[in-house]
Design a protein around this motif. Structure first.
Motif, PDB file in Angstrom:
ATOM      1  N   HIS A 191       4.108 -10.800   3.744  1.00 26.78           N
ATOM      2  CA  HIS A 191       4.559 -12.130   4.156  1.00 26.78           C
ATOM      3  C   HIS A 191       4.701 -12.217   5.684  1.00 26.78           C
ATOM      4  O   HIS A 191       4.182 -13.137   6.319  1.00 26.78           O
ATOM      5  CB  HIS A 191       5.902 -12.467   3.494  1.00 26.78           C
ATOM      6  N   VAL A 192       5.424 -11.264   6.262  1.00 30.49           N
ATOM      7  CA  VAL A 192       5.720 -11.375   7.696  1.00 30.49           C
ATOM      8  C   VAL A 192       4.510 -11.022   8.560  1.00 30.49           C
ATOM      9  O   VAL A 192       4.359 -11.555   9.662  1.00 30.49           O
ATOM     10  CB  VAL A 192       6.937 -10.511   8.081  1.00 30.49           C
ATOM     11  N   ALA A 193       3.649 -10.138   8.086  1.00 30.04           N
ATOM     12  CA  ALA A 193       2.446  -9.812   8.861  1.00 30.04           C
ATOM     13  C   ALA A 193       1.558 -11.041   9.011  1.00 30.04           C
ATOM     14  O   ALA A 193       0.960 -11.266  10.070  1.00 30.04           O
ATOM     15  CB  ALA A 193       1.679  -8.675   8.195  1.00 30.04           C
ATOM     16  N   THR A 194       1.481 -11.839   7.970  1.00 32.79           N
ATOM     17  CA  THR A 194       0.703 -13.076   8.034  1.00 32.79           C
ATOM     18  C   THR A 194       1.318 -14.073   9.001  1.00 32.79           C
ATOM     19  O   THR A 194       0.614 -14.750   9.758  1.00 32.79           O
ATOM     20  CB  THR A 194       0.615 -13.710   6.635  1.00 32.79           C
ATOM     21  N   ASP A 195       2.640 -14.135   9.015  1.00 28.22           N
ATOM     22  CA  ASP A 195       3.327 -15.176   9.776  1.00 28.22           C
ATOM     23  C   ASP A 195       3.584 -14.810  11.238  1.00 28.22           C
ATOM     24  O   ASP A 195       3.803 -15.703  12.058  1.00 28.22           O
ATOM     25  CB  ASP A 195       4.672 -15.497   9.113  1.00 28.22           C
ATOM     26  N   TYR A 196       3.555 -13.514  11.563  1.00 27.92           N
ATOM     27  CA  TYR A 196       3.878 -13.081  12.930  1.00 27.92           C
ATOM     28  C   TYR A 196       2.751 -12.205  13.474  1.00 27.92           C
ATOM     29  O   TYR A 196       2.861 -10.987  13.571  1.00 27.92           O
ATOM     30  CB  TYR A 196       5.217 -12.336  12.948  1.00 27.92           C
ATOM     31  N   LEU A 197       1.674 -12.871  13.852  1.00 24.17           N
ATOM     32  CA  LEU A 197       0.482 -12.152  14.298  1.00 24.17           C
ATOM     33  C   LEU A 197       0.656 -11.508  15.668  1.00 24.17           C
ATOM     34  O   LEU A 197      -0.146 -10.654  16.055  1.00 24.17           O
ATOM     35  CB  LEU A 197      -0.722 -13.100  14.320  1.00 24.17           C
ATOM     36  N   ASP A 198       1.699 -11.884  16.387  1.00 22.69           N
ATOM     37  CA  ASP A 198       1.967 -11.262  17.689  1.00 22.69           C
ATOM     38  C   ASP A 198       2.664  -9.912  17.551  1.00 22.69           C
ATOM     39  O   ASP A 198       2.875  -9.233  18.565  1.00 22.69           O
ATOM     40  CB  ASP A 198       2.832 -12.185  18.545  1.00 22.69           C
ATOM     41  N   LEU A 199       3.019  -9.533  16.330  1.00 18.73           N
ATOM     42  CA  LEU A 199       3.705  -8.271  16.095  1.00 18.73           C
ATOM     43  C   LEU A 199       2.805  -7.293  15.343  1.00 18.73           C
ATOM     44  O   LEU A 199       1.952  -7.708  14.555  1.00 18.73           O
ATOM     45  CB  LEU A 199       4.979  -8.497  15.275  1.00 18.73           C
ATOM     46  N   ASN A 200       2.997  -6.008  15.612  1.00 18.78           N
ATOM     47  CA  ASN A 200       2.355  -4.959  14.833  1.00 18.78           C
ATOM     48  C   ASN A 200       3.379  -4.400  13.857  1.00 18.78           C
ATOM     49  O   ASN A 200       4.493  -4.038  14.255  1.00 18.78           O
ATOM     50  CB  ASN A 200       1.860  -3.826  15.743  1.00 18.78           C
ATOM     51  N   PHE A 201       3.013  -4.293  12.590  1.00 18.40           N
ATOM     52  CA  PHE A 201       3.900  -3.748  11.578  1.00 18.40           C
ATOM     53  C   PHE A 201       3.381  -2.374  11.167  1.00 18.40           C
ATOM     54  O   PHE A 201       2.309  -2.263  10.565  1.00 18.40           O
ATOM     55  CB  PHE A 201       3.993  -4.684  10.378  1.00 18.40           C
ATOM     56  N   ILE A 202       4.136  -1.348  11.547  1.00 17.52           N
ATOM     57  CA  ILE A 202       3.763   0.018  11.210  1.00 17.52           C
ATOM     58  C   ILE A 202       4.573   0.424   9.987  1.00 17.52           C
ATOM     59  O   ILE A 202       5.801   0.597  10.074  1.00 17.52           O
ATOM     60  CB  ILE A 202       4.006   0.989  12.384  1.00 17.52           C
ATOM     61  N   VAL A 203       3.915   0.544   8.870  1.00 18.11           N
ATOM     62  CA  VAL A 203       4.577   0.881   7.617  1.00 18.11           C
ATOM     63  C   VAL A 203       4.699   2.391   7.548  1.00 18.11           C
ATOM     64  O   VAL A 203       3.722   3.108   7.316  1.00 18.11           O
ATOM     65  CB  VAL A 203       3.795   0.326   6.418  1.00 18.11           C
ATOM     66  N   GLU A 204       5.928   2.871   7.776  1.00 16.91           N
ATOM     67  CA  GLU A 204       6.162   4.305   7.763  1.00 16.91           C
ATOM     68  C   GLU A 204       6.105   4.840   6.339  1.00 16.91           C
ATOM     69  O   GLU A 204       6.556   4.200   5.401  1.00 16.91           O
ATOM     70  CB  GLU A 204       7.510   4.637   8.403  1.00 16.91           C
ATOM     71  N   HIS A 205       5.487   6.002   6.213  1.00 14.06           N
ATOM     72  CA  HIS A 205       5.332   6.683   4.922  1.00 14.06           C
ATOM     73  C   HIS A 205       4.281   5.993   4.057  1.00 14.06           C
ATOM     74  O   HIS A 205       4.218   6.239   2.853  1.00 14.06           O
ATOM     75  CB  HIS A 205       6.659   6.806   4.176  1.00 14.06           C
ATOM     76  N   VAL A 206       3.466   5.158   4.683  1.00 12.55           N
ATOM     77  CA  VAL A 206       2.339   4.433   4.066  1.00 12.55           C
ATOM     78  C   VAL A 206       2.678   3.883   2.676  1.00 12.55           C
ATOM     79  O   VAL A 206       1.821   3.801   1.789  1.00 12.55           O
ATOM     80  CB  VAL A 206       1.049   5.291   4.030  1.00 12.55           C
ATOM     81  N   GLY A 207       3.935   3.490   2.502  1.00 13.35           N
ATOM     82  CA  GLY A 207       4.330   2.844   1.257  1.00 13.35           C
ATOM     83  C   GLY A 207       4.532   3.763   0.073  1.00 13.35           C
ATOM     84  O   GLY A 207       4.834   3.273  -1.023  1.00 13.35           O
ATOM     85  N   LEU A 208       4.360   5.081   0.236  1.00 13.10           N
ATOM     86  CA  LEU A 208       4.479   5.993  -0.911  1.00 13.10           C
ATOM     87  C   LEU A 208       5.791   5.768  -1.660  1.00 13.10           C
ATOM     88  O   LEU A 208       6.835   5.623  -1.013  1.00 13.10           O
ATOM     89  CB  LEU A 208       4.402   7.445  -0.441  1.00 13.10           C
ATOM     90  N   PRO A 209       5.772   5.706  -2.976  1.00  7.00           N
ATOM     91  CA  PRO A 209       4.646   5.961  -3.879  1.00  7.00           C
ATOM     92  C   PRO A 209       3.805   4.730  -4.188  1.00  7.00           C
ATOM     93  O   PRO A 209       3.101   4.701  -5.202  1.00  7.00           O
ATOM     94  CB  PRO A 209       5.361   6.460  -5.133  1.00  7.00           C
ATOM     95  N   ARG A 210       3.835   3.735  -3.341  1.00  7.23           N
ATOM     96  CA  ARG A 210       3.117   2.472  -3.574  1.00  7.23           C
ATOM     97  C   ARG A 210       1.891   2.402  -2.670  1.00  7.23           C
ATOM     98  O   ARG A 210       1.619   1.375  -2.035  1.00  7.23           O
ATOM     99  CB  ARG A 210       4.035   1.286  -3.298  1.00  7.23           C
ATOM    100  N   LEU A 211       1.134   3.500  -2.598  1.00  2.77           N
ATOM    101  CA  LEU A 211       0.003   3.576  -1.672  1.00  2.77           C
ATOM    102  C   LEU A 211      -1.025   2.484  -1.938  1.00  2.77           C
ATOM    103  O   LEU A 211      -1.542   1.868  -1.012  1.00  2.77           O
ATOM    104  CB  LEU A 211      -0.658   4.955  -1.772  1.00  2.77           C
ATOM    105  N   GLU A 212      -1.325   2.239  -3.189  1.00  4.18           N
ATOM    106  CA  GLU A 212      -2.331   1.235  -3.503  1.00  4.18           C
ATOM    107  C   GLU A 212      -1.891  -0.151  -3.042  1.00  4.18           C
ATOM    108  O   GLU A 212      -2.675  -0.902  -2.449  1.00  4.18           O
ATOM    109  CB  GLU A 212      -2.628   1.223  -5.004  1.00  4.18           C
TER     110      GLU A 212
END
Length: 347
Positions: A199-220
């Motif tokens: 949601h927020v990545a779509t709405d705030y294109l001036d920001l970089n969102f670094i998802v730590e731990h690549v979402g594990l265990p939700r990698l997909e």
């Protein structure tokens, strides 16, 4: 810098911390549960020869930190990502002033990212403005599952969270690191769900969102989001040590990430002091996808260079020595000089 077989690697450890989980700093049983969970990760996923004793693990201090990263660990630059956890620790878990002071004294080696909690509402916004000015913040670390009074987490797209993200844009804080990974006792697993990143990545294109731990265990779930959102990146903290205990699982993680989000959006991290960078860097440079996992392409040296440091250097405008950069094609406008990065395109 790490060098092997004639190749030199510029290394950015993009997720490190100084913490105090000694008994004297525990506010309640949950602080003990939290550090014990950390220690179980450290003990069970590390090679035996690099496992620390428990007392050292609860408080290791600045001297040990500097030695493990910059003397022994090959790291050229590291980025603090503190967790506050004020409901569990008397003086907070992350030692923010000590970390900030260390970064201020060693600006060529360290970048300090601070933390905020949008549930502090207007008072927290005022504090963020003061912190941004005093600390010259380029990034923040968010812990969406942190407890605050009766609340056991928040979502990035909550009203007050959005207000803070808007303030980050105004303050020039462009890198938003978010813990979206395995749960840590006693925090709630669902509070780390990755859906709100979309949601927020779509709405705030001036920001970089670094998802730590690549979402594990939700990698997909993470991969489907990050491949669609150009401003979503993956931090390898917690994923990295599986290179030792479950190398085929790590091969699947890195293989999926390279397939879906591409080599330019993946950031190395030791998650110090959960693990130390030296052995992780050595193992990663030597690592290759097993030949029988034919759905994944082999990992190239250039890809490893990007992941180990050049991608993070691009996000934080770090001055990478010319001899450690990748060559770029002069006519390719999509290539970033520091990282040699191109936006991944689905085909």
């Amino acid at each position: 810098m790490y060098e092997k077989a004639g190749e030199k690697y510029y290394v950015v450890d993009s997720h490190v911390a100084l913490w105090d989980a000694r008994e004297s700093n525990l506010k309640n049983v949950h602080g003990k549960q939290f550090i014990d969970c950390f220690y179980d990760y450290h003990k069970n996923l590390s090679p035996e020869e690099v496992v620390w004793d428990y007392d050292t693990y609860t408080y290791y201090g600045s001297d040990r930190f500097m030695k493990d990263l910059f003397e022994d660990g090959y790291v050229d630059h590291a980025i603090f990502q503190p967790a506050l956890l004020m409901d569990f620790y008397k003086n907070g878990f992350g030692q923010t002033e000590e970390a900030f002071g260390l970064a201020k004294s060693n600006p060529d080696l360290l970048t300090y990212n601070h933390a905020y909690d949008p549930r502090h509402e207007e008072a927290g916004l005022e504090q963020l403005r003061r912190d941004a000015e005093r600390m010259s913040l380029k990034g923040v670390k968010l812990y969406t599952a942190e407890w605050y009074g009766d609340s056991r987490g928040y979502k990035l797209d909550d009203k007050w969270s959005r207000r803070y993200l808007e303030e980050c844009i105004e303050l020039g804080i462009k890198n938003i690191h978010v813990h979206k990974g395995p749960t840590i006792r006693p925090l709630d697993r669902d509070a780390f769900d990755v859906a709100d990143v979309d949601h927020v990545a779509t709405d705030y294109l001036d920001l970089n969102f670094i998802v730590e731990h690549v979402g594990l265990p939700r990698l997909e779930d993470f991969c489907w989001i990050a491949t669609q959102e150009s401003n979503v990146y993956g931090g390898l903290a917690v994923a990295m040590p599986f290179i030792h205990t479950r190398p085929r699982y790590f091969a699947q993680i890195i293989g999926e990430l390279l397939y879906w989000i591409g080599e330019d959006k993946i950031l190395f991290s030791s998650d110090y002091a959960l693990w130390t960078p030296k052995w992780l860097i050595e193992r990663f440079v030597d690592f290759q996808i097993p030949a029988d996992l034919t759905e994944y392409a082999p990992i190239t040296t250039d890809q490893k260079k990007k992941i180990l440091g050049l991608n993070a250097a691009a996000l934080y405008d770090l001055d990478v020595p010319n001899e450690l950069r990748l060559p770029t094609d002069a006519g390719d406008a999509d290539v970033e000089v520091a990282a040699g990065a191109k936006e991944a395109v689905l085909s």
